[in-house]
Design a protein around this motif. Structure first.
Motif, short mmCIF file in Angstrom:
data_model
loop_
_atom_site.label_atom_id
_atom_site.label_comp_id
_atom_site.label_asym_id
_atom_site.label_seq_id
_atom_site.Cartn_x
_atom_site.Cartn_y
_atom_site.Cartn_z
N LEU A 146 0.84 -1.20 0.00
CA LEU A 146 0.00 0.00 0.00
C LEU A 146 0.87 1.25 0.00
O LEU A 146 0.52 2.26 -0.60
N ARG A 147 2.00 1.17 0.68
CA ARG A 147 2.94 2.32 0.71
C ARG A 147 3.49 2.58 -0.68
O ARG A 147 3.58 3.71 -1.13
N HIS A 148 3.87 1.50 -1.38
CA HIS A 148 4.32 1.66 -2.77
C HIS A 148 3.20 2.22 -3.64
O HIS A 148 3.43 3.07 -4.51
N GLY A 149 1.99 1.74 -3.38
CA GLY A 149 0.85 2.22 -4.15
C GLY A 149 0.59 3.69 -3.93
O GLY A 149 0.07 4.38 -4.81
N ALA A 150 0.94 4.21 -2.73
CA ALA A 150 0.73 5.63 -2.45
C ALA A 150 1.54 6.49 -3.40
O ALA A 150 1.09 7.56 -3.83
N ALA A 151 2.74 6.04 -3.74
CA ALA A 151 3.56 6.78 -4.70
C ALA A 151 2.91 6.78 -6.07
O ALA A 151 2.87 7.81 -6.77
N THR A 152 2.38 5.62 -6.47
CA THR A 152 1.72 5.52 -7.77
C THR A 152 0.50 6.42 -7.84
O THR A 152 0.27 7.11 -8.84
N LEU A 153 -0.30 6.43 -6.76
CA LEU A 153 -1.48 7.29 -6.71
C LEU A 153 -1.10 8.76 -6.80
O LEU A 153 -1.74 9.53 -7.53
N ALA A 154 -0.06 9.14 -6.05
CA ALA A 154 0.35 10.54 -6.06
C ALA A 154 0.80 10.97 -7.45
O ALA A 154 0.46 12.05 -7.93
N ALA A 192 -1.95 16.13 -1.28
CA ALA A 192 -2.84 15.36 -0.42
C ALA A 192 -4.28 15.41 -0.93
O ALA A 192 -4.98 14.40 -0.99
N LYS A 193 -4.73 16.59 -1.33
CA LYS A 193 -6.10 16.76 -1.82
C LYS A 193 -6.31 16.02 -3.13
O LYS A 193 -7.32 15.34 -3.33
N ALA A 194 -5.33 16.14 -4.04
CA ALA A 194 -5.47 15.51 -5.36
C ALA A 194 -5.48 14.00 -5.25
O ALA A 194 -6.25 13.31 -5.92
N THR A 195 -4.62 13.45 -4.38
CA THR A 195 -4.56 12.00 -4.20
C THR A 195 -5.87 11.49 -3.61
O THR A 195 -6.41 10.47 -4.05
N ALA A 196 -6.39 12.19 -2.60
CA ALA A 196 -7.65 11.79 -1.99
C ALA A 196 -8.80 11.87 -2.98
O ALA A 196 -9.68 10.99 -3.02
N ARG A 197 -8.82 12.92 -3.80
CA ARG A 197 -9.90 13.07 -4.80
C ARG A 197 -9.89 11.89 -5.77
O ARG A 197 -10.95 11.40 -6.17
N LEU A 198 -8.71 11.44 -6.14
CA LEU A 198 -8.59 10.32 -7.07
C LEU A 198 -9.27 9.08 -6.51
O LEU A 198 -10.01 8.39 -7.20
N VAL A 199 -9.02 8.80 -5.23
CA VAL A 199 -9.60 7.62 -4.60
C VAL A 199 -11.09 7.82 -4.33
O VAL A 199 -11.90 6.93 -4.57
#
Length: 217
Positions: A146-154, A192-199
């Motif tokens: 999930l930590r690796h995925g956080a980079a991909t999401l960002a 932070a906002k952009a990553t959260a919006r994506l999810v």
């Protein structure tokens, strides 16, 4: 290393919405916290008014038991921007903890407990996450994935590489690109906002789809 798509992550977060540790899974998935850092997070490290949290400790298991200690590297000691949804979830958790019978809430107490007031063990987080993934029917991934995925999401949300480095606490940007750029604090909040919006878009899309399917039955 396996990484979920944003749709798969949204499905997991929706599946785990009633889990007591939902906020922890959210922080690992969107902000890239390691399990020891998440387990060691205290309320005094969280500033909900400024929408930030500081990674200043980690919970580690030693021969002497669980110990709260400082991160090994300077890069790991960092301040993370929080999106409004994360702040909302943390406020809800704080209120719930304050209402627990027999537990005296303290600003220096752990953010994540299982009701006893004691911090949740990092090994339990791995075990519980594995249980949830298996029950969800989603492709198997590790908690650390999930930590690796956080980079991909960002990156998918348009975040600058240097911001990703700072968010994940990497000492070097070698995993993405070795570049030296100046990062303003606002960029971290925008990320932070952009990553959260994506999810959140994926979660809402899944909810609409389920609603339509139920309406058609």
């Amino acid at each position: 290393m396996a990484v979920w798509t944003v749709e798969q992550l949204a499905a997991f977060l929706r599946f785990a919405r009633e889990d007591p540790l939902l906020v922890l899974w959210w922080l690992v998935a969107l902000r890239g916290l390691r399990r020891g850092k998440a387990a060691g997070l205290r309320w005094v490290d969280v500033d909900l008014e400024r929408r930030e949290l500081t990674i200043g400790h980690q919970l580690v298991h030693t021969d002497e038991g669980l110990i709260l200690c400082e991160p090994k590297s300077a890069a790991s000691r960092r301040t993370l921007a929080l999106d409004p949804e994360t702040v909302r979830l943390l406020r809800r958790r704080e209120r719930a903890q304050r209402r627990l019978p027999g537990e005296r809430w303290s600003p220096t107490g752990p953010v994540f407990t299982l009701g006893s007031g004691a911090p949740v063990q990092p090994s339990y987080l791995t075990h519980r996450f594995h249980e949830l993934v298996a029950a969800s029917g989603l492709p198997p991934v590790r908690l650390h994935d999930l930590r690796h995925g956080a980079a991909t999401l960002a990156l998918a949300s348009g975040t600058e590489l240097k911001v990703v480095q700072g968010t994940l606490g990497h000492a070097s940007i070698v995993l993405t690109a070795d570049t030296d750029v100046s990062v303003l604090p606002q960029l971290y909040h925008d990320s932070a906002k952009a990553t959260a919006r994506l999810v959140l878009r994926a979660v809402r899309a899944a909810n609409r789809k389920i609603g339509k399917e139920r309406a058609g039955t």
